[in-house]
Design a protein around this motif. Structure first.
Motif, PDB file in Angstrom:
ATOM      1  N   ALA A 122       0.830  -1.206   0.000  1.00 40.45           N
ATOM      2  CA  ALA A 122       0.000   0.000   0.000  1.00 40.45           C
ATOM      3  C   ALA A 122       0.865   1.257   0.000  1.00 40.45           C
ATOM      4  CB  ALA A 122      -0.934  -0.008   1.208  1.00 40.45           C
ATOM      5  N   GLU A 123       1.951   1.230   0.731  1.00 42.13           N
ATOM      6  CA  GLU A 123       2.865   2.371   0.752  1.00 42.13           C
ATOM      7  C   GLU A 123       3.503   2.589  -0.622  1.00 42.13           C
ATOM      8  OE1 GLU A 123       5.574   1.428   3.874  1.00 42.13           O
ATOM      9  OE2 GLU A 123       4.098   1.752   5.477  1.00 42.13           O
ATOM     10  N   GLU A 124       3.867   1.493  -1.293  1.00 39.65           N
ATOM     11  CA  GLU A 124       4.438   1.609  -2.633  1.00 39.65           C
ATOM     12  C   GLU A 124       3.410   2.165  -3.612  1.00 39.65           C
ATOM     13  OE1 GLU A 124       7.043  -1.101  -4.408  1.00 39.65           O
ATOM     14  OE2 GLU A 124       7.615  -2.112  -2.566  1.00 39.65           O
ATOM     15  N   TYR A 125       2.167   1.711  -3.468  1.00 42.76           N
ATOM     16  CA  TYR A 125       1.087   2.223  -4.315  1.00 42.76           C
ATOM     17  C   TYR A 125       0.962   3.740  -4.149  1.00 42.76           C
ATOM     18  CZ  TYR A 125      -3.792   3.227  -5.599  1.00 42.76           C
ATOM     19  OH  TYR A 125      -4.940   3.774  -6.123  1.00 42.76           O
ATOM     20  N   GLY A 126       1.023   4.216  -2.916  1.00 34.42           N
ATOM     21  CA  GLY A 126       0.939   5.647  -2.671  1.00 34.42           C
ATOM     22  C   GLY A 126       2.074   6.415  -3.322  1.00 34.42           C
ATOM     23  N   ARG A 127       3.285   5.874  -3.252  1.00 37.76           N
ATOM     24  CA  ARG A 127       4.426   6.549  -3.875  1.00 37.76           C
ATOM     25  C   ARG A 127       4.296   6.560  -5.395  1.00 37.76           C
ATOM     26  NH1 ARG A 127       7.300   3.679   0.237  1.00 37.76           N
ATOM     27  NH2 ARG A 127       8.030   2.119  -1.267  1.00 37.76           N
ATOM     28  N   LEU A 128       3.755   5.465  -5.956  1.00 33.60           N
ATOM     29  CA  LEU A 128       3.564   5.420  -7.406  1.00 33.60           C
ATOM     30  C   LEU A 128       2.517   6.437  -7.842  1.00 33.60           C
ATOM     31  CD1 LEU A 128       4.226   4.095 -10.118  1.00 33.60           C
ATOM     32  CD2 LEU A 128       2.506   2.346  -9.600  1.00 33.60           C
ATOM     33  N   LEU A 129       1.440   6.542  -7.091  1.00 31.96           N
ATOM     34  CA  LEU A 129       0.424   7.553  -7.409  1.00 31.96           C
ATOM     35  C   LEU A 129       1.041   8.945  -7.441  1.00 31.96           C
ATOM     36  CD1 LEU A 129      -2.702   6.486  -5.281  1.00 31.96           C
ATOM     37  CD2 LEU A 129      -2.485   6.420  -7.775  1.00 31.96           C
ATOM     38  N   ALA A 130       1.903   9.228  -6.474  1.00 32.61           N
ATOM     39  CA  ALA A 130       2.523  10.546  -6.397  1.00 32.61           C
ATOM     40  C   ALA A 130       3.432  10.823  -7.590  1.00 32.61           C
ATOM     41  CB  ALA A 130       3.316  10.668  -5.096  1.00 32.61           C
ATOM     42  N   ALA A 131       3.954   9.767  -8.203  1.00 29.73           N
ATOM     43  CA  ALA A 131       4.875   9.929  -9.328  1.00 29.73           C
ATOM     44  C   ALA A 131       4.174   9.922 -10.681  1.00 29.73           C
ATOM     45  CB  ALA A 131       5.923   8.814  -9.297  1.00 29.73           C
ATOM     46  N   MET A 132       2.880   9.620 -10.689  1.00 32.83           N
ATOM     47  CA  MET A 132       2.167   9.467 -11.954  1.00 32.83           C
ATOM     48  C   MET A 132       1.817  10.801 -12.596  1.00 32.83           C
ATOM     49  SD  MET A 132      -0.488   6.318 -11.278  1.00 32.83           S
ATOM     50  CE  MET A 132      -1.681   7.143 -12.330  1.00 32.83           C
ATOM     51  N   PRO A 133       2.027  10.921 -13.900  1.00 34.54           N
ATOM     52  CA  PRO A 133       1.536  12.112 -14.616  1.00 34.54           C
ATOM     53  C   PRO A 133       0.007  12.148 -14.604  1.00 34.54           C
ATOM     54  CG  PRO A 133       3.159  10.893 -15.923  1.00 34.54           C
ATOM     55  CD  PRO A 133       2.785  10.011 -14.775  1.00 34.54           C
ATOM     56  N   ASP A 134      -0.543  13.325 -14.842  1.00 35.02           N
ATOM     57  CA  ASP A 134      -1.998  13.494 -14.785  1.00 35.02           C
ATOM     58  C   ASP A 134      -2.727  12.731 -15.887  1.00 35.02           C
ATOM     59  OD1 ASP A 134      -1.729  15.135 -12.587  1.00 35.02           O
ATOM     60  OD2 ASP A 134      -1.753  16.995 -13.764  1.00 35.02           O
ATOM     61  N   ASP A 135      -2.025  12.434 -16.985  1.00 35.74           N
ATOM     62  CA  ASP A 135      -2.709  11.787 -18.112  1.00 35.74           C
ATOM     63  C   ASP A 135      -2.661  10.262 -18.040  1.00 35.74           C
ATOM     64  OD1 ASP A 135       0.005  11.522 -18.588  1.00 35.74           O
ATOM     65  OD2 ASP A 135      -0.151  11.853 -20.758  1.00 35.74           O
TER      66      ASP A 135
END
Length: 308
Positions: A122-135
């Motif tokens: 879950a923590e990794e998922y959160g970090r990936l979300l933060a790194a994702m572009p808006d598109d």
């Protein structure tokens, strides 16, 4: 993800879930050709592969090449599965614009699958979300939401507790509850979705990933539909099964789901007459374990060549 409330979206996962357990390597050119034919039958969103360790799943080692080939397949929405932050970033770098992040409710299954606890994932998922572009679109797959191959039936409270950690991170995603073992029953599916929808009204899009190991795949799809779910994973020819869930055979067959919804008067956009020959070819892939019923019934009715 533009399906109306009166229509069902079938997400084709055969090129990932259907292939990953097949030992003989399927030539990349063959995968791309089958992908083109699946899209020509009306399927739009297709899980084309997964960014994972090639040593763990060598069948999916060509996902980057297949993703690039999607640029020449009009209408396709290529989705890729990622099991952690590292491979999510690799998928983004390869040009993916639709990720499906997977983690398990069950501690035993998550550790067997990705060598992490569910909370660490879950923590990794959160970090990936933060790194994702808006598109970039995100789908969150909750494996073992109903049942675990190692621990048995998963308590509803455990699934909801994990979602309590995940949903606040981002609600404008598609959230998919996965029957990883195929042991969920229709009442279980309906009850869990009802509880989740009540607790997380901010989630606007729910999906079901059903396996047909015990013959309840279609019944579970129908139960989820009745509860308001409008997106359903399926695998052409009923191919599939999780290598990390012993005994979990194929996904519910795409052609079976499309047939059921057509008989119910619900639009999926799938042309069964075009899909069936592709499903027959999929069922004949060496090393595959096909399932489903509609493929054989319609092929026989159309006097096609014998279909496995």
């Amino acid at each position: 993800m533009t399906t109306t409330d009166a229509a069902a979206e079938v997400v084709e996962v055969g090129p990932r879930d259907g292939y990953q357990g097949i030992k003989p390597f399927i030539p990349t050119e063959m995968k791309i050709d089958l992908l083109r034919r699946l899209v020509s039958s009306g399927l739009k969103r297709v899980e084309i592969g997964s960014f994972v360790s090639a040593a763990a799943l060598p069948q999916l080692a060509d996902t980057t090449e297949i993703l690039a080939a999607c640029d020449d397949i009009p209408g396709i929405i290529p989705q890729v599965l990622v099991p952690n932050e590292k491979y999510g970033r690799l998928a983004l770098n390869a040009g993916s614009r639709f990720l499906a992040f997977v983690l398990s409710v069950s501690e035993a299954h998550n550790r067997n699958n990705v060598r992490r606890s569910p909370r660490e994932s879950a923590e990794e998922y959160g970090r990936l979300l933060a790194a994702m572009p808006d598109d970039v679109d995100m789908r969150l797959n909750i494996a073992t939401a109903f049942d675990c191959p190692f621990e048995g039936r998963v308590a509803e409270a455990e699934t909801i507790a994990l979602l309590d950690c995940l949903v606040p991170l981002r609600a404008n995603i598609e959230l998919c509850l996965c029957d990883t073992t195929g042991r969920a029953s229709p009442d279980h599916v309906e009850h869990l979705f009802a509880a989740c929808m009540q607790r997380f009204p901010q989630v606007k899009r729910w999906a079901l990933h059903a396996h047909d190991t015990y013959g309840l795949g279609l019944a579970n799809v129908h139960s989820a539909w009745r509860q308001g779910v409008r997106a359903f994973d399926a695998s052409y020819a009923g191919l599939g099964g999780c290598p990390f869930a012993p005994g979990a055979t194929g996904n519910v067959a795409t052609e079976d789901v499309a047939w059921m919804f057509r008989r119910m008067g619900i639009d999926t956009g799938i042309d069964l007459e075009t899909l069936i020959p592709v499903a027959c070819d999929g069922a004949a892939i060496p090393g595959g374990l096909p399932g489903g019923r509609v493929r054989q019934a319609l092929a026989a009715a159309a006097a096609n060549a014998p279909c496995l």
